[in-house]
Every structure is written in C-alpha cells, then in structure tokens.
Motif scaffolding. Structure first.
Motif, PDB file in Angstrom:
ATOM      1  N   PHE A  44       0.971  10.267   6.070  1.00 26.26           N
ATOM      2  CA  PHE A  44       1.196   9.634   7.343  1.00 26.26           C
ATOM      3  C   PHE A  44       1.472  10.477   8.657  1.00 26.26           C
ATOM      4  O   PHE A  44       0.826  10.072   9.815  1.00 26.26           O
ATOM      5  CB  PHE A  44       2.574   8.818   7.197  1.00 26.26           C
ATOM      6  N   GLY A  99       0.241  11.720  -0.890  1.00 28.75           N
ATOM      7  CA  GLY A  99       1.457  11.592  -0.542  1.00 28.75           C
ATOM      8  C   GLY A  99       2.259  12.396   0.612  1.00 28.75           C
ATOM      9  O   GLY A  99       3.190  12.367   0.963  1.00 28.75           O
ATOM     10  N   PHE A 114      -4.760  10.972   0.662  1.00 26.88           N
ATOM     11  CA  PHE A 114      -3.717  11.544   1.522  1.00 26.88           C
ATOM     12  C   PHE A 114      -2.723  12.114   0.573  1.00 26.88           C
ATOM     13  O   PHE A 114      -1.565  12.668   0.977  1.00 26.88           O
ATOM     14  CB  PHE A 114      -3.201  10.556   2.595  1.00 26.88           C
ATOM     15  N   GLY A 140       0.824  -1.124  -0.007  1.00 27.62           N
ATOM     16  CA  GLY A 140       0.082   0.053   0.022  1.00 27.62           C
ATOM     17  C   GLY A 140       0.781   1.263   0.119  1.00 27.62           C
ATOM     18  O   GLY A 140       1.735   1.509  -0.844  1.00 27.62           O
ATOM     19  N   SER A 141       0.557   2.194   1.102  1.00 25.04           N
ATOM     20  CA  SER A 141       1.077   3.204   1.243  1.00 25.04           C
ATOM     21  C   SER A 141       2.023   3.759   2.220  1.00 25.04           C
ATOM     22  O   SER A 141       2.708   4.895   2.201  1.00 25.04           O
ATOM     23  CB  SER A 141       0.183   4.375   1.047  1.00 25.04           C
ATOM     24  N   LEU A 145      11.230   4.371  -3.812  1.00 26.12           N
ATOM     25  CA  LEU A 145      12.238   4.979  -2.676  1.00 26.12           C
ATOM     26  C   LEU A 145      13.513   4.028  -2.691  1.00 26.12           C
ATOM     27  O   LEU A 145      13.176   2.621  -2.822  1.00 26.12           O
ATOM     28  CB  LEU A 145      11.725   4.622  -1.198  1.00 26.12           C
TER      29      LEU A 145
HETATM   30  C1  FAD Z   1       6.952   6.646  -1.402  1.00 17.78           C
HETATM   31  C2  FAD Z   1       5.879   7.363  -0.419  1.00 17.78           C
HETATM   32  C3  FAD Z   1       6.654   8.643   0.372  1.00 17.78           C
HETATM   33  C4  FAD Z   1       5.961   9.099   1.271  1.00 17.78           C
HETATM   34  N1  FAD Z   1       6.212  10.328   2.309  1.00 17.78           N
HETATM   35  C5  FAD Z   1       5.414  10.641   3.393  1.00 17.78           C
HETATM   36  C6  FAD Z   1       6.029  11.634   4.296  1.00 17.78           C
HETATM   37  O1  FAD Z   1       7.488  11.511   4.312  1.00 17.78           O
HETATM   38  N2  FAD Z   1       5.378  11.938   5.141  1.00 17.78           N
HETATM   39  C7  FAD Z   1       4.299  11.761   5.267  1.00 17.78           C
HETATM   40  O2  FAD Z   1       3.246  12.360   6.013  1.00 17.78           O
HETATM   41  N3  FAD Z   1       3.435  11.032   4.223  1.00 17.78           N
HETATM   42  C8  FAD Z   1       4.175  10.494   3.224  1.00 17.78           C
HETATM   43  N4  FAD Z   1       3.606   9.722   2.460  1.00 17.78           N
HETATM   44  C9  FAD Z   1       1.984   9.533   2.234  1.00 17.78           C
HETATM   45  C10 FAD Z   1       1.625   8.491   3.407  1.00 17.78           C
HETATM   46  O3  FAD Z   1       2.580   7.422   3.512  1.00 17.78           O
HETATM   47  C11 FAD Z   1       0.417   8.093   3.027  1.00 17.78           C
HETATM   48  O4  FAD Z   1      -0.420   9.222   3.109  1.00 17.78           O
HETATM   49  C12 FAD Z   1      -0.325   7.061   4.194  1.00 17.78           C
HETATM   50  O5  FAD Z   1       0.537   6.193   4.602  1.00 17.78           O
HETATM   51  C13 FAD Z   1      -1.619   6.510   3.615  1.00 17.78           C
HETATM   52  O6  FAD Z   1      -2.176   5.633   4.652  1.00 17.78           O
HETATM   53  P1  FAD Z   1      -3.473   4.847   4.362  1.00 17.78           P
HETATM   54  O7  FAD Z   1      -4.087   4.293   5.677  1.00 17.78           O
HETATM   55  O8  FAD Z   1      -4.434   5.726   3.516  1.00 17.78           O
HETATM   56  O9  FAD Z   1      -3.106   3.859   3.332  1.00 17.78           O
HETATM   57  P2  FAD Z   1      -2.377   2.166   3.608  1.00 17.78           P
HETATM   58  O10 FAD Z   1      -1.567   2.331   4.754  1.00 17.78           O
HETATM   59  O11 FAD Z   1      -2.019   1.704   2.339  1.00 17.78           O
HETATM   60  O12 FAD Z   1      -3.716   1.587   4.036  1.00 17.78           O
HETATM   61  C14 FAD Z   1      -4.757   1.063   3.436  1.00 17.78           C
HETATM   62  C15 FAD Z   1      -5.065  -0.305   3.921  1.00 17.78           C
HETATM   63  O13 FAD Z   1      -6.380  -0.790   3.559  1.00 17.78           O
HETATM   64  C16 FAD Z   1      -6.193  -2.091   3.187  1.00 17.78           C
HETATM   65  N5  FAD Z   1      -7.345  -2.282   2.154  1.00 17.78           N
HETATM   66  C17 FAD Z   1      -7.719  -1.674   1.028  1.00 17.78           C
HETATM   67  N6  FAD Z   1      -8.860  -2.291   0.610  1.00 17.78           N
HETATM   68  C18 FAD Z   1      -9.080  -3.315   1.457  1.00 17.78           C
HETATM   69  C19 FAD Z   1     -10.264  -4.355   1.467  1.00 17.78           C
HETATM   70  N7  FAD Z   1     -10.953  -4.317   0.442  1.00 17.78           N
HETATM   71  N8  FAD Z   1     -10.268  -5.251   2.197  1.00 17.78           N
HETATM   72  C20 FAD Z   1      -9.548  -5.085   3.312  1.00 17.78           C
HETATM   73  N9  FAD Z   1      -8.372  -4.311   3.449  1.00 17.78           N
HETATM   74  C21 FAD Z   1      -8.316  -3.492   2.512  1.00 17.78           C
HETATM   75  C22 FAD Z   1      -4.949  -2.006   2.526  1.00 17.78           C
HETATM   76  O14 FAD Z   1      -4.379  -3.211   2.303  1.00 17.78           O
HETATM   77  C23 FAD Z   1      -4.182  -1.306   3.404  1.00 17.78           C
HETATM   78  O15 FAD Z   1      -3.402  -1.946   4.486  1.00 17.78           O
HETATM   79  C24 FAD Z   1       4.501   8.829   1.446  1.00 17.78           C
HETATM   80  C25 FAD Z   1       3.675   8.098   0.472  1.00 17.78           C
HETATM   81  C26 FAD Z   1       4.479   7.396  -0.225  1.00 17.78           C
HETATM   82  C27 FAD Z   1       3.826   6.218  -1.233  1.00 17.78           C
END
Ligand code: FAD
Length: 382
Positions: free
Chosen positions: A349, A346, A344, A48-49, A228
């Motif tokens: 987190f 990018g 979110f 994921g992210s 990364l």
């Molecule tokens: C390369 C990179 C660098 C970044 N750098 C920064 C930074 O320096 N500082 C910062 O603040 N942010 C940063 N970000 C952004 C940040 O990491 C993301 O915004 C944040 O992690 C998103 O969290 P999330 O919970 O939305 O997604 P995720 O952590 O991906 O969680 C979503 C979850 O939902 C689950 N899911 C989805 N669909 C289903 C389903 N149907 N059934 C069951 N489970 C499901 C997935 O498997 C996953 O585990 C970065 C992102 C990236 C990619």
C-alpha cells in the motif's frame, strides 16, 4: 455478445479500483486521458486488501534496498496528494523496530539505511521503553527508530484518489464486475455482466482476484487470509500524543501495531503466518478464532502493558504473495496494450501513489524509468 449494451470507446479502462487502481485512475486522468474505472464492489470496500483504516509506511526497507528509489517517489507523491486534497492522509509518527541484531529484518533495515543514507536512530531496549512506554521489548532487543516512517489512511486515500480522478474527468463505476476481456482490433474489449466496453488500453489492478483475471500468466500467487484486531489502550498508545507505529521481530513471529487514532484503540496484526485460501471470497470471516487470538493475546501480555487483551473490532484481509514476495508489475506478454500490477505480498500500500504513476507511464509511454527488472514478469518465466 447478444443482448449486450455497447458503449463508446475510451482511452483506457482500469479493472479494479482498490489501492493501486484508484491511484492509476488519478494519474491517468491527470495526464488527460479518458479513463473508465470498473470496480466490482463499492469504493472503498472491505473484501480485498486495502481496508482496516491504516497501512504502515517506512523507507529503510528491510525487504530490499531496491525498493528505496520507489519509496522516495512514493513519499513525494503522498505529500502532493495531501496538498491537493487538503486532507491529512499520512501520519508522520515514525516507526520503531524491536528485534535481535541477528534478525534479517534488523539487518535489512540497516542495509537499506546505509546504502541510501536514510536516518535511523539506534538505542537500547531500556532507552526505548523510557521514551515510548506503550511498548515493552525484551531486554536483549536492539531498537531502531525511523523518523520518516508512519502510517497512511488507506481507505481515505482510495476515496481521495477516486474524487480527484473524477474531478479530472474519469468515469468510475462501482458494482461492475468484469467477467472477461479480450483483444478487439488495436485495443481491448472489457465485458461486465450487462455491458461491453472498448478502450485503447487496459490496466489490470485486480488485487487478489488477479489469480483468476490473469490466470493465463500462470503465476503461482499464494493468497493468505490475514487478520487485524483493535484493542482498547491507554494514552501511551495515542497517535495524538505522537506515539510511533511499531514492529516486533520475535524470531518465529512478527507483529506490527499502529497508535490509536480513535476509540477502537491500538490496531495489531501478525505479519508472519496467515491462512492459505484458494479464492478471495474465502477471506470473509467475521469473528476471529482462537488460533488468531491466542498469539495476539500472548503478545499483548508480554509487550503491550497498557493495552487490553480483549479485542473490540476485527477484520480479515488478503495478502497476495508472489513466490519471492516482490511485486509484479508489467505489460501483458501477449497483449502489449494491457498492463498490470499485483502480487503486493502484504507490503504494497505504501507504494500505491507511485504504482499508479508507473502504470500511467506504461500506458502512455514505452517504459517507466521507475520500473526495474526485479519487479517484472520475466523473473518468473525467464
Ligand atoms: C492485513 C494487511 C495488512 C497490511 N499492512 C500493510 C502495511 O502496513 N503497509 C503496506 O504498505 N501494505 C500493507 N498491506 C498490503 C497492502 O494493503 C496491499 O498490498 C494493497 O492494499 C493491495 O492493493 P491492490 O490494489 O492490489 O488490491 P485491492 O485494494 O484489494 O484492490 C483490488 C480491487 O480490484 C477489484 N476487482 C478485482 N477483480 C475485479 C473484477 N473482475 N471486476 C471489477 N473489479 C475487480 C477488487 O474488488 C478490489 O477493489 C497489508 C495488507 C493486509 C491484508
């Protein structure tokens, strides 16, 4: 629904236990609710992210000063999480911004700092190089150092939230893909491949998968594959020696890097650009191509005199961008007992601690005082 196993109704289901979902499970369980978290993979995972060890955190927010009140609360909650777990989850090493004074990133950082009285140290490129020889800016660069910034250990945080949620009574199930959900009486039914679960409320934190999970909202999310890489580096880059994180705005390209926390060395990413993908599953690439490596190598050549161009680890990851690159947090417009947080773009987190709290408030109360209109759904559909 023939052949489906039915389970007892719970107070709230959290769909997706990544960065935001793990925090939501914790905050909901701490409020005394019966929580069921459903995650399609193991926790944490690298699809994921939120993977790749670390995420940057800063308060003088160039993206918009409106984020600063959220960041103040996020910082308090990160402190509390460290205290509750006894783990080091936040490295308060500061962050250096190298940019031209005309850059939007530079101007936005100053604006947030001035509007919210956030300490920043201004210095010349030469002064900064003397202080932090790991980084070699251009002579014409202006430099801002934010001492309150640093980085979070993202995967450790997800595990910590899940452990604490479980200690507070939450049931969190891994390898449970949700294939559908629908209103059921006053609540909601959530279906996995083998079971159907019932709850009064549903929190959707599906990250990049929101594109399909909440298809009916018609949000034009754009998924970007981002990479990364880790590079062997000298002691100048060591986190132990207090090296700050850094962000270079070079005009067309923006790069960020973390001090070395282990033998893999300095971690580097490119904030600008990225490869558009249609589905999160397309993100899985195990080896980088030249179009990624070439700009990283040329960046290292010019700006990181103590780091090796050769990478020794690499991951790809997903940005889930909204059209204005601000987050999307709200109640479902048709089903008020469903709340969601995604998009979110990018930079989410660092807010995970407070997003979990907002989602828990939206689940148990009418409103969350921390949620303002610039993050809500109505900005896209009037
Ligand atoms: C390369 C990179 C660098 C970044 N750098 C920064 C930074 O320096 N500082 C910062 O603040 N942010 C940063 N970000 C952004 C940040 O990491 C993301 O915004 C944040 O992690 C998103 O969290 P999330 O919970 O939305 O997604 P995720 O952590 O991906 O969680 C979503 C979850 O939902 C689950 N899911 C989805 N669909 C289903 C389903 N149907 N059934 C069951 N489970 C499901 C997935 O498997 C996953 O585990 C970065 C992102 C990236 C990619």
């Amino acid at each position: 629904m023939k052949g489906m196993q039915k389970t007892k109704k719970t107070d709230v289901i959290v769909l997706g236990v990544g960065g935001m979902g793990s925090s939501a499970c914790y905050h909901l369980a701490k409020k005394g609710l019966n929580v069921l978290g459903l995650e399609q993979f193991s926790i944490p995972h690298d699809k994921g992210s939120s993977h790749g060890e670390t995420r940057m955190i800063r308060k003088a927010y160039f993206e918009h000063p409106n984020y600063v009140p959220l960041l103040r609360r996020a910082y308090q909650l990160w402190d509390e999480l460290e205290e509750e777990t006894g783990q080091k989850l936040f490295n308060r090493c500061g962050m250096i911004l190298y940019a031209d004074e005309s850059s939007e990133v530079y101007k936005g950082t100053l604006r947030s700092s001035e509007e919210h009285q956030l300490p920043l140290e201004k210095m010349s490129a030469a002064e900064a190089m003397k202080k932090w020889p790991a980084y070699k800016p251009f002579e014409h660069h202006s430099v801002l150092f934010e001492p309150a910034a640093g980085f979070l250990y993202s995967e450790k945080i997800i595990s910590a939230y899940v452990s604490l949620a479980r200690e507070n009574g939450a049931v969190i199930r891994e390898n449970q893909e949700v294939v559908d959900f629908f209103p059921a009486g006053e609540g909601v039914a959530v279906q996995t491949k083998a079971e159907i679960f019932y709850a009064d409320k549903l929190v959707i934190t599906a990250g990049a998968w929101t594109i399909s999970v909440l298809k009916e909202l018609n949000i034009p999310f754009q998924l970007l594959r981002k990479n990364l890489s880790w590079h062997t580096a000298g002691k100048e880059h060591s986190a132990e020696n207090g090296t700050p994180a850094a962000f270079f705005d070079l005009g067309e390209n923006m790069f960020y890097m973390f001090p070395s926390v282990n033998v893999k060395g300095v971690k580097i990413g490119k904030h600008s650009g990225g490869e558009p993908i249609n589905r999160p599953e397309e993100k899985q690439i195990k080896t980088p191509d030249r179009s990624f490596l070439q700009p990283i190598e040329s960046f290292i050549d010019t700006h990181l005199p103590h780091a090796s161009k050769k990478y020794n680890d690499f991951v790809s990851c997903i940005y889930t961008n909204t059209p204005d690159q601000n987050f999307l947090i709200d109640r479902h417009p048709k089903h008020t007992h469903i709340v969601f947080a995604s998009g979110f773009s990018g930079h989410g987190f660092k807010f995970a601690s407070v997003i979990g709290e907002i989602l828990a408030d939206l689940t148990t109360e009418e409103e969350s005082e921390l949620l303002t209109d610039f993050l809500r759904l109505r900005r896209f559909n009037g």
